[in-house]
Design a protein around this motif. Sequence first.
Motif, mmCIF file in Angstrom:
data_model
loop_
_atom_site.group_PDB
_atom_site.id
_atom_site.type_symbol
_atom_site.label_atom_id
_atom_site.label_comp_id
_atom_site.label_asym_id
_atom_site.label_seq_id
_atom_site.Cartn_x
_atom_site.Cartn_y
_atom_site.Cartn_z
ATOM 1 N N LEU A 17 0.814 -1.216 0.000
ATOM 2 C CA LEU A 17 0.000 0.000 0.000
ATOM 3 C C LEU A 17 0.845 1.263 0.000
ATOM 4 O O LEU A 17 0.396 2.319 -0.449
ATOM 5 N N ALA A 18 2.077 1.151 0.514
ATOM 6 C CA ALA A 18 2.983 2.305 0.552
ATOM 7 C C ALA A 18 3.807 2.428 -0.715
ATOM 8 O O ALA A 18 4.490 3.443 -0.908
ATOM 9 N N ASP A 19 3.748 1.436 -1.588
ATOM 10 C CA ASP A 19 4.594 1.403 -2.779
ATOM 11 C C ASP A 19 4.147 2.463 -3.783
ATOM 12 O O ASP A 19 2.956 2.620 -4.048
ATOM 13 N N SER A 20 5.110 3.159 -4.362
ATOM 14 C CA SER A 20 4.783 4.186 -5.346
ATOM 15 C C SER A 20 4.198 3.589 -6.620
ATOM 16 O O SER A 20 3.608 4.316 -7.433
ATOM 17 N N ALA A 21 4.366 2.291 -6.827
ATOM 18 C CA ALA A 21 3.806 1.635 -8.012
ATOM 19 C C ALA A 21 2.300 1.434 -7.896
ATOM 20 O O ALA A 21 1.640 1.127 -8.889
ATOM 21 N N LEU A 22 1.751 1.589 -6.706
ATOM 22 C CA LEU A 22 0.319 1.408 -6.515
ATOM 23 C C LEU A 22 -0.423 2.487 -7.314
ATOM 24 O O LEU A 22 -0.153 3.683 -7.139
ATOM 25 N N PRO A 23 -1.353 2.126 -8.191
ATOM 26 C CA PRO A 23 -2.040 3.132 -9.032
ATOM 27 C C PRO A 23 -3.103 3.904 -8.260
ATOM 28 O O PRO A 23 -4.305 3.792 -8.518
ATOM 29 N N GLU A 57 3.156 19.404 9.056
ATOM 30 C CA GLU A 57 2.402 19.870 10.226
ATOM 31 C C GLU A 57 0.957 20.176 9.850
ATOM 32 O O GLU A 57 0.030 19.914 10.624
ATOM 33 N N GLN A 58 0.748 20.725 8.646
ATOM 34 C CA GLN A 58 -0.616 20.965 8.181
ATOM 35 C C GLN A 58 -1.362 19.654 7.959
ATOM 36 O O GLN A 58 -2.545 19.543 8.272
ATOM 37 N N VAL A 59 -0.677 18.642 7.435
ATOM 38 C CA VAL A 59 -1.291 17.329 7.248
ATOM 39 C C VAL A 59 -1.797 16.787 8.582
ATOM 40 O O VAL A 59 -2.903 16.246 8.673
ATOM 41 N N VAL A 60 -1.004 16.940 9.620
ATOM 42 C CA VAL A 60 -1.401 16.457 10.945
ATOM 43 C C VAL A 60 -2.597 17.241 11.473
ATOM 44 O O VAL A 60 -3.595 16.665 11.921
ATOM 45 N N GLN A 61 -2.506 18.565 11.418
ATOM 46 C CA GLN A 61 -3.542 19.407 12.021
ATOM 47 C C GLN A 61 -4.842 19.395 11.242
ATOM 48 O O GLN A 61 -5.907 19.677 11.803
ATOM 49 N N GLY A 62 -4.776 19.037 9.967
ATOM 50 C CA GLY A 62 -5.981 18.958 9.157
ATOM 51 C C GLY A 62 -6.387 17.535 8.844
ATOM 52 O O GLY A 62 -7.321 16.985 9.427
ATOM 53 N N GLU A 63 -5.623 16.884 7.971
ATOM 54 C CA GLU A 63 -6.000 15.558 7.484
ATOM 55 C C GLU A 63 -6.009 14.486 8.563
ATOM 56 O O GLU A 63 -6.964 13.699 8.660
ATOM 57 N N LEU A 64 -4.961 14.429 9.394
ATOM 58 C CA LEU A 64 -4.920 13.350 10.396
ATOM 59 C C LEU A 64 -6.002 13.511 11.451
ATOM 60 O O LEU A 64 -6.501 12.521 11.984
ATOM 61 N N ALA A 65 -6.372 14.742 11.763
ATOM 62 C CA ALA A 65 -7.460 14.955 12.720
ATOM 63 C C ALA A 65 -8.755 14.348 12.181
ATOM 64 O O ALA A 65 -9.490 13.658 12.902
ATOM 65 N N VAL A 157 -2.344 3.505 9.881
ATOM 66 C CA VAL A 157 -3.007 4.369 8.908
ATOM 67 C C VAL A 157 -2.408 5.768 8.933
ATOM 68 O O VAL A 157 -2.146 6.364 7.883
ATOM 69 N N ARG A 158 -2.174 6.309 10.118
ATOM 70 C CA ARG A 158 -1.570 7.645 10.215
ATOM 71 C C ARG A 158 -0.157 7.648 9.629
ATOM 72 O O ARG A 158 0.228 8.573 8.901
ATOM 73 N N THR A 159 0.629 6.621 9.945
ATOM 74 C CA THR A 159 1.992 6.534 9.436
ATOM 75 C C THR A 159 1.995 6.416 7.918
ATOM 76 O O THR A 159 2.787 7.070 7.225
ATOM 77 N N LEU A 160 1.124 5.576 7.387
ATOM 78 C CA LEU A 160 1.040 5.402 5.945
ATOM 79 C C LEU A 160 0.640 6.702 5.261
ATOM 80 O O LEU A 160 1.209 7.069 4.222
ATOM 81 N N PHE A 161 -0.303 7.418 5.854
ATOM 82 C CA PHE A 161 -0.755 8.675 5.246
ATOM 83 C C PHE A 161 0.376 9.704 5.253
ATOM 84 O O PHE A 161 0.580 10.421 4.254
ATOM 85 N N LEU A 162 1.111 9.803 6.354
ATOM 86 C CA LEU A 162 2.242 10.726 6.407
ATOM 87 C C LEU A 162 3.311 10.351 5.385
ATOM 88 O O LEU A 162 3.876 11.215 4.707
ATOM 89 N N HIS A 163 3.595 9.056 5.276
ATOM 90 C CA HIS A 163 4.589 8.590 4.310
ATOM 91 C C HIS A 163 4.183 8.962 2.895
ATOM 92 O O HIS A 163 4.996 9.489 2.115
ATOM 93 N N ILE A 164 2.934 8.686 2.534
ATOM 94 C CA ILE A 164 2.456 8.987 1.190
ATOM 95 C C ILE A 164 2.503 10.491 0.928
ATOM 96 O O ILE A 164 2.908 10.941 -0.156
ATOM 97 N N GLN A 185 15.820 12.002 -1.678
ATOM 98 C CA GLN A 185 15.852 10.898 -0.717
ATOM 99 C C GLN A 185 16.491 11.321 0.605
ATOM 100 O O GLN A 185 16.083 10.871 1.681
ATOM 101 N N ALA A 186 17.492 12.187 0.531
ATOM 102 C CA ALA A 186 18.108 12.701 1.754
ATOM 103 C C ALA A 186 17.101 13.539 2.546
ATOM 104 O O ALA A 186 17.019 13.437 3.780
ATOM 105 N N LEU A 187 16.315 14.348 1.842
ATOM 106 C CA LEU A 187 15.285 15.140 2.502
ATOM 107 C C LEU A 187 14.232 14.240 3.148
ATOM 108 O O LEU A 187 13.778 14.506 4.269
ATOM 109 N N HIS A 188 13.853 13.199 2.422
ATOM 110 C CA HIS A 188 12.875 12.251 2.975
ATOM 111 C C HIS A 188 13.409 11.638 4.270
ATOM 112 O O HIS A 188 12.701 11.584 5.283
ATOM 113 N N ARG A 189 14.656 11.213 4.233
ATOM 114 C CA ARG A 189 15.272 10.623 5.426
ATOM 115 C C ARG A 189 15.323 11.615 6.573
ATOM 116 O O ARG A 189 15.091 11.261 7.736
#
Length: 234
Positions: A17-23, A57-65, A157-164, A185-189
């Motif tokens: 589900l986290a794979d970028s190949a998922l359409p 931070e916006q993702v957390v305060q909006g979407e994750l809520a 679910v929260r972790t997956l959403f943040l990752h995506i 990739q360095a920024l992602h890390r």
Amino acid sequence: MTGGEVKTLGWMELLQLADSALPAGGFAFSNGLESLAKLGQLPSLSAFEAYLQSYLEQVVQGELAFLNSFMRSYRGEDGEPLAIVAEEWNAFLTAPSSRRASLSQGRAWLQLAKVFDPAAETEVRERLSQAGNESQFHFLPVFALVLAALGASGSQVRTLFLHISLRDQISSAIRLGLVGSLQGQALHRNQVNLCVTLERNSESLDFRQAVKSTPLLELAQNHHERLYSRLFQS
């Protein structure tokens, strides 16, 4: 969830589900990043990194809520009925391009649910149909309910959403030429520890606490359709 069966989502399924190949359609949208870049608001790598932190931070305060509330409504835990949460989320999305992107991704995730569990797709479609107009199947409620139906935990679910969310922004930045592949990739890390902290601190949030804390991002999302040429749909 039917017949009292308790499902759990395994690591292999979660990785798929986290794979970028998922359409799932996420790579068609920059969520305001393209507009900000063309307006000259991201002139350096440090500016983009600061933007990423604000975006997460916006993702957390909006979407994750809202995501938490959708999960709790699905499971019948303490919270508002699904119809109320869905109506509030529909009102929360104000940018026209963001609304179109949300509906497009919502349809994509319903199709994906058939691959993982046809019964889960049917259940999610029925629940959202009962909650409101079927044409308003936005990405966030579909994502939350599909993952809940597949047996994912709230933390998963929260972790997956943040990752995506982070992955798609960095991918957009690479295609816009803001950063190179290795820089991305360095920024992602570099954002991983922040994502872990944000996920842990977001567990108790619900949709009543949802806020939009980055007005510049929302302005950029609304400005996207005014761009002379566009790489992304939103």
